[in-house]
Write a protein that holds these residues in place. Structure first.
Motif, short mmCIF file in Angstrom:
data_model
loop_
_atom_site.label_atom_id
_atom_site.label_comp_id
_atom_site.label_asym_id
_atom_site.label_seq_id
_atom_site.Cartn_x
_atom_site.Cartn_y
_atom_site.Cartn_z
N ASP A 208 0.85 -1.19 0.00
CA ASP A 208 0.00 0.00 0.00
C ASP A 208 0.90 1.25 0.00
OD1 ASP A 208 -2.23 1.63 0.27
OD2 ASP A 208 -2.58 1.16 2.38
N HIS A 209 0.34 2.40 -0.28
CA HIS A 209 1.06 3.67 -0.18
C HIS A 209 0.16 4.61 0.60
CE1 HIS A 209 2.96 1.63 -3.53
NE2 HIS A 209 3.93 2.51 -3.54
N LYS A 210 0.45 4.76 1.90
CA LYS A 210 -0.52 5.42 2.79
C LYS A 210 -0.47 6.95 2.74
CE LYS A 210 -2.15 2.13 6.08
NZ LYS A 210 -1.33 0.94 6.21
N ARG A 211 0.72 7.51 2.48
CA ARG A 211 0.82 8.98 2.53
C ARG A 211 0.26 9.59 1.25
NH1 ARG A 211 3.88 11.30 6.51
NH2 ARG A 211 4.55 9.73 8.00
N LEU A 212 -0.21 10.83 1.38
CA LEU A 212 -0.89 11.50 0.28
C LEU A 212 0.03 11.81 -0.90
CD1 LEU A 212 -3.54 12.96 -0.65
CD2 LEU A 212 -2.59 15.04 0.37
N ARG A 213 1.27 12.22 -0.60
CA ARG A 213 2.11 12.76 -1.67
C ARG A 213 3.31 11.89 -1.99
NH1 ARG A 213 -0.46 17.44 -0.17
NH2 ARG A 213 0.58 17.94 1.77
N ASP A 214 3.89 12.16 -3.15
CA ASP A 214 5.07 11.43 -3.63
C ASP A 214 6.15 11.41 -2.55
OD1 ASP A 214 3.66 11.32 -5.94
OD2 ASP A 214 5.13 12.38 -7.18
N GLY A 215 6.94 10.35 -2.55
CA GLY A 215 8.05 10.26 -1.61
C GLY A 215 7.57 10.03 -0.18
N ASP A 216 6.38 9.48 -0.01
CA ASP A 216 5.80 9.23 1.32
C ASP A 216 5.74 10.51 2.15
OD1 ASP A 216 5.27 6.55 0.85
OD2 ASP A 216 7.30 5.95 1.45
N ALA A 217 5.40 11.63 1.50
CA ALA A 217 5.21 12.89 2.21
C ALA A 217 3.72 13.16 2.38
CB ALA A 217 5.88 14.02 1.43
N GLY A 218 3.41 14.14 3.23
CA GLY A 218 2.02 14.53 3.42
C GLY A 218 1.32 13.64 4.42
N PRO A 219 0.04 13.93 4.67
CA PRO A 219 -0.70 13.21 5.71
C PRO A 219 -0.99 11.76 5.34
CG PRO A 219 -2.15 14.69 4.51
CD PRO A 219 -0.77 14.97 4.01
N ASN A 220 -1.30 10.95 6.36
CA ASN A 220 -1.77 9.58 6.13
C ASN A 220 -3.14 9.60 5.48
OD1 ASN A 220 -0.25 7.26 6.71
ND2 ASN A 220 -0.27 7.76 8.88
N THR A 221 -3.39 8.64 4.62
CA THR A 221 -4.70 8.53 3.95
C THR A 221 -5.17 7.08 4.09
OG1 THR A 221 -3.84 7.73 1.83
CG2 THR A 221 -3.83 10.12 2.18
N GLY A 222 -6.32 6.79 3.52
CA GLY A 222 -6.79 5.40 3.47
C GLY A 222 -5.91 4.53 2.58
N GLY A 223 -5.15 5.17 1.70
CA GLY A 223 -4.29 4.44 0.76
C GLY A 223 -4.38 5.10 -0.61
N MET A 224 -3.24 5.51 -1.17
CA MET A 224 -3.21 6.24 -2.44
C MET A 224 -2.82 5.36 -3.62
SD MET A 224 -4.20 9.29 -1.90
CE MET A 224 -3.68 10.18 -3.37
N GLY A 225 -2.55 4.09 -3.35
CA GLY A 225 -2.20 3.20 -4.45
C GLY A 225 -1.61 1.93 -3.87
N GLY A 334 -8.66 18.43 -1.70
CA GLY A 334 -9.01 18.53 -0.27
C GLY A 334 -8.91 17.22 0.48
N TYR A 335 -8.78 16.08 -0.23
CA TYR A 335 -8.61 14.79 0.44
C TYR A 335 -7.26 14.81 1.15
CZ TYR A 335 -8.06 9.73 1.09
OH TYR A 335 -7.87 8.49 1.63
N PRO A 336 -7.07 14.27 2.37
CA PRO A 336 -8.04 13.47 3.11
C PRO A 336 -8.92 14.26 4.08
CG PRO A 336 -5.89 13.31 4.15
CD PRO A 336 -5.72 14.21 2.96
N ASP A 337 -8.70 15.58 4.25
CA ASP A 337 -9.45 16.29 5.30
C ASP A 337 -10.88 16.60 4.87
OD1 ASP A 337 -7.30 16.20 6.96
OD2 ASP A 337 -6.44 18.06 6.18
N THR A 338 -11.01 17.46 3.84
CA THR A 338 -12.36 17.86 3.42
C THR A 338 -12.45 17.79 1.90
OG1 THR A 338 -11.47 20.09 3.58
CG2 THR A 338 -12.96 19.40 5.34
N PRO A 339 -12.65 16.57 1.38
CA PRO A 339 -12.69 16.42 -0.07
C PRO A 339 -13.84 17.22 -0.69
CG PRO A 339 -13.28 14.35 1.06
CD PRO A 339 -12.81 15.30 2.11
N ARG A 340 -13.54 17.87 -1.82
CA ARG A 340 -14.57 18.62 -2.52
C ARG A 340 -15.36 17.66 -3.41
NH1 ARG A 340 -11.93 23.09 -5.90
NH2 ARG A 340 -11.82 21.52 -7.54
N ARG A 341 -16.65 17.87 -3.48
CA ARG A 341 -17.52 17.03 -4.29
C ARG A 341 -18.04 17.82 -5.48
NH1 ARG A 341 -20.54 13.01 -1.26
NH2 ARG A 341 -19.25 12.47 0.52
N GLY A 342 -18.51 17.08 -6.48
CA GLY A 342 -19.24 17.72 -7.57
C GLY A 342 -18.39 18.13 -8.77
#
Ligand code: AMP
Ligand code: GLY
Length: 418
Positions: A208-225, A334-342
């Motif tokens: 899995d790749h849990k961090r939001l950004r390349d190089g395992d930077a940024g916040p933890n997410t449900g999984g980015m890939g 805005g993911y993972p905090d407040t994803p924008r919809r629409g």
């Protein structure tokens, strides 16, 4: 057989895709599903926690197997309600699902069963945890005991940050009890096994790749890939891990009177002293499932039904193609905090590579346009003879898809390529 699949994420679209290939399937119902599952089965507008309504539907539609995707309905007792109504279910009871829903329960079980895991201390009061940290003079990994939608773990660098983490996690209900855990290092691997309470069949290990950004930077997410199979483990390693980790966990749960039927997921860290369990989940991983199921050359429905007690769990139920697969998650602004919809999604229809699968997660139809409707929007899986080929196909497809604010990692699988 009619099947009722519970959930609406990319994992459930992948499960629906594979279940629908079974010669055993009659109608596949998905509650609530998403625009991707609607192309495969019949979506029902029922939420995953509407337990009595889901059981009624299963009875009314003569469902032969309920398959539960997410953790929340497991922890809330959906499997218990199905069993009470004599409906076969793939997914553990609330008691057995505590292996995910309570990290303190999981830690005690691992210690009792001799399963290698990070050393931890359990605290019922944040003040006692803070006193312990000050006295120890070092940083600790802080974990909330309960389900926290991927936000229950903080890995601090200092004593001060550890104290902040205790304050942050104890502010939520999931953090009424806390674990302080020794920090380990090494590559992480997800190992998932399909279990019938006593026996288990491993799936290929995934990364899995849990961090939001390349190089395992940024916040933890449900999984980015994710990709599978993970190169760190040979099939002999998987056999060892089944013997050291998965089967002892299953047997300990059975001894405790809570046999586990479902997907048991071990989040492992491969340290220089061997594999250690960081967490168990009581379900398939998301997005690991989107990279694992395309490698399955066998009848998933027959296998899950066998786990639920309708047959024998024999090794030849599952065959693997020998290919590799990689899933790249496309997330909303805005993911993972407040994803924008629409936001309007374009380009999916232009993808015609038979070795690419597009799994929907947070998508919705609005005025005949496919739009974003959640944090993780799509999972784009490429399949190939090698991981390199799988990644090339996935990223070629990603290049054709766009929506305003689209975020994704450009380095899924990159470490394995070095
Ligand atoms: P978990 O939900 O317990 O798997 O934790 C989420 C993430 O936090 C893991 O994937 C690791 O990257 C990190 N983590 C959790 N526990 C530890 C630990 N004991 N040492 C180092 N990193 C950890
Ligand atoms: N991808 C991590 C999980 O499913 O928990």
């Amino acid at each position: 057989m009619n099947v009722l699949l519970i959930g609406s994420g990319g994992r459930e679209h992948a499960l629906a895709w594979k279940l629908a290939q079974s010669p055993l399937i009659d109608t596949l119902f998905v509650a609530p599903g998403n625009p991707g599952t609607a192309q495969i089965g019949r979506n029902l507008p029922v939420e995953v926690l509407a337990i009595s309504q889901l059981v009624e539907i299963a009875q009314h539609e003569r469902v032969g197997l309920v398959v539960i995707g997410p953790e929340a309905p497991l922890a809330a007792g959906l499997a218990d309600a199905c069993l009470k109504a004599n409906i076969p279910v793939f997914g553990p009871t609330a008691a057995a699902a505590q292996i995910e829903s309570s990290k303190a329960f999981a830690k005690r079980l691992m210690i009792e069963a001799g399963i290698p895991t990070a050393k931890a201390h359990i605290f019922d009061k944040p003040d006692s945890a803070a006193d312990f940290v000050r006295a120890s003079g070092c940083a600790w990994v802080v974990k909330a005991d309960g389900l926290a939608a991927g936000k229950g773990v903080i890995v601090p660098e200092s004593v001060g940050d550890t104290l902040d983490a205790i304050r942050t996690l104890s502010a939520n209900a999931s953090g009424a009890r806390l674990l302080l855990e020794e920090r380990l290092s090494g590559p992480e691997v997800s190992l998932i096994a399909l279990c019938n309470g006593e026996h288990a069949l491993p799936l290929p290990p995934a990364q899995d790749h849990k961090r939001l950004r390349d190089g395992d930077a940024g916040p933890n997410t449900g999984g980015m890939g994710a990709y599978a199979p993970a190169p760190h483990l040979t099939s002999a390693d998987v056999t060892d891990l089944m013997a050291q980790i998965m089967l002892p966990a299953l047997h300990a749960l059975k001894r405790a009177g809570m046999p586990f039927c479902g997907a048991l997921y071990a989040g492992l860290i491969l340290t220089e002293h061997g594999a250690r369990v960081l967490e168990f989940n009581a379900r398939f991983g998301d997005p690991e499932t989107q990279a694992i199921l395309p490698l399955l050359d066998g009848d998933l429905l027959a296998t899950l039904a066998a786990c639920a007690g309708n047959g024998v769990l024999s090794d030849d139920l599952l065959r693997w193609t020998g290919d590799a697969a990689a899933c790249v998650v496309l997330a909303a602004e805005g993911y993972p905090d407040t994803p924008r919809r629409g936001d309007v999604i374009s380009g999916i229809e232009s993808i015609d590579d038979p070795n690419v699968l597009i799994f929907h997660a947070g998508t919705a139809w609005k005025n005949n346009l496919l739009t974003t409707a959640g944090g993780r929007v799509l999972g784009v899986t490429g399949i190939g003879a090698t991981l390199r080929e799988a990644l090339m196909r996935a990223y070629a497809a990603v290049d054709r898809i766009s929506f305003p604010g689209m975020q994704y990692r450009h380095d899924i699988g990159a470490k394995a390529m070095q």
